[in-house]
Design an enzyme around this catalytic site. Structure first.
Site, PDB file in Angstrom:
ATOM      1  N   PRO A  88       4.513  -1.570 -34.486  1.00 15.96           N
ATOM      2  CA  PRO A  88       5.819  -2.226 -34.606  1.00 15.96           C
ATOM      3  C   PRO A  88       6.296  -2.809 -33.276  1.00 15.96           C
ATOM      4  O   PRO A  88       7.269  -3.563 -33.244  1.00 15.96           O
ATOM      5  CB  PRO A  88       6.753  -1.103 -35.067  1.00 15.96           C
ATOM      6  N   GLU A 115       1.760   9.822 -33.948  1.00 21.59           N
ATOM      7  CA  GLU A 115       2.883   9.233 -33.200  1.00 21.59           C
ATOM      8  C   GLU A 115       2.461   7.961 -32.469  1.00 21.59           C
ATOM      9  O   GLU A 115       3.315   7.209 -31.993  1.00 21.59           O
ATOM     10  CB  GLU A 115       3.455  10.238 -32.193  1.00 21.59           C
ATOM     11  N   ARG A 153      -7.321 -16.301 -46.418  1.00 23.70           N
ATOM     12  CA  ARG A 153      -7.053 -17.422 -47.332  1.00 23.70           C
ATOM     13  C   ARG A 153      -6.864 -18.750 -46.603  1.00 23.70           C
ATOM     14  O   ARG A 153      -6.827 -19.799 -47.238  1.00 23.70           O
ATOM     15  CB  ARG A 153      -5.873 -17.106 -48.260  1.00 23.70           C
ATOM     16  N   ASP A 168       1.325 -24.179 -49.718  1.00 23.22           N
ATOM     17  CA  ASP A 168       2.010 -22.900 -49.560  1.00 23.22           C
ATOM     18  C   ASP A 168       3.419 -23.013 -49.027  1.00 23.22           C
ATOM     19  O   ASP A 168       3.740 -23.944 -48.299  1.00 23.22           O
ATOM     20  CB  ASP A 168       1.266 -22.032 -48.539  1.00 23.22           C
TER      21      ASP A 168
HETATM   22  N1  4GY Z   1       5.222  -2.432 -38.518  1.00 23.72           N
HETATM   23  N2  4GY Z   1       3.275  -3.588 -37.947  1.00 23.72           N
HETATM   24  C1  4GY Z   1       3.027  -1.443 -37.957  1.00 23.72           C
HETATM   25  C2  4GY Z   1       3.286  -0.018 -38.067  1.00 23.72           C
HETATM   26  C3  4GY Z   1       2.347   2.230 -37.863  1.00 23.72           C
HETATM   27  C4  4GY Z   1       2.156   5.293 -35.663  1.00 23.72           C
HETATM   28  C5  4GY Z   1       1.230   3.374 -34.401  1.00 23.72           C
HETATM   29  C6  4GY Z   1       3.937  -2.477 -38.176  1.00 23.72           C
HETATM   30  O1  4GY Z   1       2.035  -3.295 -37.618  1.00 23.72           O
HETATM   31  N3  4GY Z   1       1.869  -1.986 -37.619  1.00 23.72           N
HETATM   32  O2  4GY Z   1       4.354   0.386 -38.484  1.00 23.72           O
HETATM   33  N4  4GY Z   1       2.267   0.811 -37.704  1.00 23.72           N
HETATM   34  C7  4GY Z   1       2.362   2.994 -36.580  1.00 23.72           C
HETATM   35  C8  4GY Z   1       2.217   4.439 -36.904  1.00 23.72           C
HETATM   36  C9  4GY Z   1       1.088   4.829 -34.747  1.00 23.72           C
HETATM   37  C10 4GY Z   1       1.293   2.537 -35.623  1.00 23.72           C
END
Ligand code: 4GY
Length: 267
Positions: A88, A115, A153, A168
């Site tokens: 994230p 984590e 795609r 699209d």
């Molecule tokens: N949002 N976009 C995402 C995510 C999970 C703990 C690091 C997201 O790409 N990945 O939420 N990934 C986390 C869980 C370790 C990744």
């Protein structure tokens, strides 16, 4: 294009690439996907991939050595591939990025769990951190699937003329026009008459107008970044005139006997 996914749950992936357009792309050798278990690169009888965080706190962190070893092996198997960490904290993936990634020779996805991943792996062995949106998943696997799906795609020859990517949502900065199929009436709603007319010019004009108005109503922020063609500006102005006419004739002010023309001043 080669996709190598590094994960502690490789079993999640075959169901994804054994269906639909992704499966067709595999069969046509447009993509060569594989999911590799990071545990294979973890030494010892238990193949441990996680450990407790320095500094304390709850949860576990992915150990750096197995991940780094898995990445080196994937790099040898997919030379020229970019290595991306799904997180994230990464740059937020969109259709523009999908088009860029579709030009690469390969992608290696590092899917974190627990984590997160030891920071030193990120620093040394990751080319880019990618996010699929501002929410937290339990692992990077679904995010990797999302990116593989959207990128595949766009690889030339993957979609037939039938459902080509040019039409699209987003390819022209607009959402797609509405779609209809049989029956002509459903839940009391009729298919727009023009779509039954067989008049290709008028159908194309309706679809362009529909796409523009839908974008304005559902995702107005998409229009802010995008120059309007002359005919598109004309469509929006015509809708503005129509809306203004409705406001004029239907507003409480116009309806009220004590309307804007009255001498009472609304008292
Ligand atoms: N949002 N976009 C995402 C995510 C999970 C703990 C690091 C997201 O790409 N990945 O939420 N990934 C986390 C869980 C370790 C990744």
């Amino acid at each position: 294009m080669q996709f190598v996914v590094l994960t502690i749950f490789p079993e999640m992936f075959p169901p994804f690439w054994e269906h639909g357009i992704i499966r067709r792309a595999v069969e046509a050798r447009k993509i060569v996907p594989s999911a590799v278990n990071i545990r294979e690169y973890a030494p010892g009888r238990h193949h441990v991939t996680d450990d407790r965080p320095y500094g304390g706190g709850c949860g576990m962190v992915m150990k750096p050595e197995p991940l780094a070893a898995a990445i080196q092996a994937a790099r040898r198997a997919a030379p020229g591939a970019k290595t991306v960490l799904m997180s994230p904290q990464g740059r937020v993936f969109d259709q523009t990025m999908a088009r860029e990634l579709a030009r690469l020779d390969g992608l290696i996805f590092v899917c974190g769990r627990y984590e997160g991943v030891d920071e030193r792996v990120c620093h040394d062995d990751i080319d880019a951190e990618l996010s699929i949106g501002d929410f937290v998943l339990t692992g990077g696997e679904l995010a990797a699937m999302v990116i593989i799906d959207a990128v595949t795609r766009l690889i030339p020859g993957v979609l037939g003329g039938e459902d080509s990517a040019e039409k699209d949502s987003f390819e022209n900065g607009l959402l797609e026009h509405a779609h209809f199929t049989r029956p002509e009436t459903f839940h009391g709603m009729r298919v727009p008459e023009v779509l039954l007319s067989g008049h290709h010019g008028r159908i194309e004009a309706w679809r362009r107008e529909n796409a523009l108005i839908r974008t304005f109503l559902k995702r107005p922020e998409l229009l802010k970044e995008r120059p309007l063609a002359d005919d598109e500006a004309a469509v929006l102005k015509r809708w503005r005139r129509d809306i203004e006419r409705i406001i004029q004739t239907q507003s409480a002010d116009a309806q009220s006997l004590d309307g804007p023309g009255s001498l009472s001043g609304g008292q």
